[in-house]
Design a protein around this motif. Sequence first.
Motif, PDB file in Angstrom:
ATOM      1  N   SER A 151       0.858  -1.191   0.000  1.00 47.49           N
ATOM      2  CA  SER A 151       0.000   0.000   0.000  1.00 47.49           C
ATOM      3  C   SER A 151       0.890   1.235   0.000  1.00 47.49           C
ATOM      4  O   SER A 151       1.842   1.313   0.787  1.00 47.49           O
ATOM      5  N   ARG A 171      -3.231  -1.044  -2.799  1.00 47.54           N
ATOM      6  CA  ARG A 171      -3.975  -0.008  -2.076  1.00 47.54           C
ATOM      7  C   ARG A 171      -3.196   1.300  -2.118  1.00 47.54           C
ATOM      8  O   ARG A 171      -1.971   1.294  -2.217  1.00 47.54           O
ATOM      9  N   GLU A 207      -3.346   5.043   0.190  1.00 52.60           N
ATOM     10  CA  GLU A 207      -3.963   5.897   1.209  1.00 52.60           C
ATOM     11  C   GLU A 207      -4.153   7.278   0.577  1.00 52.60           C
ATOM     12  O   GLU A 207      -3.199   7.986   0.287  1.00 52.60           O
ATOM     13  N   THR A 241      -9.699   9.813  -5.606  1.00 51.81           N
ATOM     14  CA  THR A 241      -9.964   8.376  -5.503  1.00 51.81           C
ATOM     15  C   THR A 241     -10.395   7.761  -6.835  1.00 51.81           C
ATOM     16  O   THR A 241     -10.210   6.562  -7.053  1.00 51.81           O
ATOM     17  N   ILE A 262      -7.705  -0.484  -7.789  1.00 53.43           N
ATOM     18  CA  ILE A 262      -6.874  -0.298  -6.591  1.00 53.43           C
ATOM     19  C   ILE A 262      -7.757   0.234  -5.466  1.00 53.43           C
ATOM     20  O   ILE A 262      -8.490   1.208  -5.657  1.00 53.43           O
ATOM     21  N   GLN A 263      -7.693  -0.390  -4.291  1.00 51.60           N
ATOM     22  CA  GLN A 263      -8.491   0.069  -3.159  1.00 51.60           C
ATOM     23  C   GLN A 263      -7.903   1.342  -2.563  1.00 51.60           C
ATOM     24  O   GLN A 263      -6.686   1.541  -2.570  1.00 51.60           O
ATOM     25  N   THR A 264      -8.781   2.188  -2.033  1.00 54.37           N
ATOM     26  CA  THR A 264      -8.335   3.414  -1.374  1.00 54.37           C
ATOM     27  C   THR A 264      -8.657   3.322   0.117  1.00 54.37           C
ATOM     28  O   THR A 264      -9.669   2.750   0.515  1.00 54.37           O
ATOM     29  N   HIS A 265      -7.773   3.886   0.931  1.00 54.09           N
ATOM     30  CA  HIS A 265      -8.059   3.883   2.366  1.00 54.09           C
ATOM     31  C   HIS A 265      -7.704   5.219   2.994  1.00 54.09           C
ATOM     32  O   HIS A 265      -6.943   6.014   2.439  1.00 54.09           O
ATOM     33  N   ASP A 285     -12.694   3.323   0.180  1.00 49.12           N
ATOM     34  CA  ASP A 285     -13.125   1.942   0.421  1.00 49.12           C
ATOM     35  C   ASP A 285     -12.918   1.478   1.857  1.00 49.12           C
ATOM     36  O   ASP A 285     -13.756   0.778   2.416  1.00 49.12           O
ATOM     37  N   GLN A 297      -2.424  -5.613   8.222  1.00 43.62           N
ATOM     38  CA  GLN A 297      -1.629  -4.634   7.482  1.00 43.62           C
ATOM     39  C   GLN A 297      -0.675  -3.934   8.438  1.00 43.62           C
ATOM     40  O   GLN A 297      -1.074  -3.520   9.530  1.00 43.62           O
TER      41      GLN A 297
END
Length: 612
Positions: A8, A43, A45, A70, A78-81, A113, A204
């Motif tokens: 990430s 991922r 951030e 995002t 791709i996941q976003t956090h 996400d 993580q």
Amino acid sequence: MAKEIKFSLVFRDLWQSSGKYQPRVDQLVKVAPSIVKMGCFARVETNGGGFEQVNLLYGENPNKAVRAWTKPFHEAGIQTHMLDRALNGLRMSPVPADVRKLFYKVKHAQGTDITRIFCGLNDTRNIIPSIKYSKEAGMIAQASLCLTYSPLHTVEYYTNLAFELIEAGADEICLKDMAGVARPVSLGEIVKNIKAKYPNITIQYHGHAGPGFSMATILEVCKAGCDIVDCGMEPLSWGTGHADIIAVREMLADAGFAVPEINMSAYMEARTLIQEMMDDFLGYYIPSKNRLMNSLLIGPGLPGGMMGSLMTDLETNLESLNKWKEKNGKPKLSQDELLIKLFDEVKYIWPLMGYPCLVTPFSQYVKNMALMNVMQMEKGKERWSMIADDIWDMMLGKSGRLPGPLSQELIDKAKEQGREFHTEDPQSNFPDALDTFRKEMAENNWELGEDEEELFELAMHPQQYRAYKSGKAKADFEADLAERKAKKNAGSGMTFPQTIVVEVEGQKYNVTIGANNGNTATPAASNNAAPVAAGEGNDLCSPLEGKFYLVKGAGDVAVKVGDSVKKGQTVCYVEAMKTFNAIAAEADGVITEICLQSGASVSEDDVLMKIK
């Protein structure tokens, strides 16, 4: 079959851990395709924590920024956090429950996400409601173990904390090593314990590079079963930031893990764009020392995200202290001397304050208390002579349960001041407030925004949002940036102070550079507010540098000229280092003059008001 490790990119944190500001939305959108092309990140951030407050501070709408930022990652799969402070939401102080619930609905609608929920006290009463609210909004709830190193924060302590959060519904666990001081072998044991009981839970690891443990820690936790590792990238990796993706990947590949390849051409594209952002304006807020590793950080255990802004803020604290020293015929301090005094004081007072984990906001509270103690003791005053209300709230249990006992000295001080200790659920101290903010928006003819996101911003960041809407935030930022640029180019022949005009959404502001810390911004046109009549009486001066406010909260009633006040009564606040410091009347009397507008920048010893 080799265990797969995913990566990430903590893009938000690599900026916050380096300096004071985040990139503008146009810069974020420009760099996103290169990050996608790198091909190694599962991922990214994108937001959370201080991200949105920073947008507001330089006059940018954070809701538009999050939606635009995002979007390209979602399109690429791709996941976003984001980073989420549990009871405190995205800010430094506690948030009403109805605002917390709206928070997750807005962030999920905007394209985030995963929410990484943490409480600096590791109080599950603050974390578990956020797990529930985020899942109800459709987000992945990642609950954090805020890691530090103390006699109380043991492997057993963190193992049991993880079990409680998973049983409460957490989808994932984050090992949040915010200062990078947790010891590698101990973290490996924690991961092993969690995986033994919950083999399918995603873990993580997030750790900062500064103290020097991070590469060893990453290897240990991956061997123990960690699934995802947070990484940085040049030119903002290492130092107070995070280990670079290239080094982490090579280390794990050599250890036999299955790790993705890095498109180095795309890496260099992103690296170049990040450098361009630094050259544009962000580099003016990134002290060079933040790019260095420093094992001195092991002692105070201060987090990387806070160290980024600390070094910038320390410049003004040092300047203020040295002005006093010069005026009183005492030798000045260097920045290194002040920093070591600060580190030593943090190390001394942390156990006395109950061992709160040194992460936002409690790292700032402990650091602010230490810095205030140092500055007061340098002036011959006593330790603990000025304690901000937010710091008292933490020590008294209003924000949650302290991990350790408060010192008897502080217990006695609280009793002397008639302060009450709290054992109830922290949320009960902060009633619902959305209706109040809806009313304010209606009165100002402000739009609630898509998915009520503008209502959310006002409710989450009231002071910053109002300054953003008025244009003052952008004007103050432009003034500060102009002064920093001018100082860097001091050979250009510019003289100070001088006034420039900044235009914000059609409103022109006079901005004075080189006076009052370069942050004076007043409307160029006539001010509609009635002028306050000059009065007689004793000066009430600011004890520190910061921003002046008459009230701290939306429902508070401000004092005004003509009001009678009692000695010890709070009459205003100076916001400094992200905390509101209450300023009390020094004697009974009547307020005859309020010398500043709310939100104005002040230096130490500036007159705030006159009381006769």
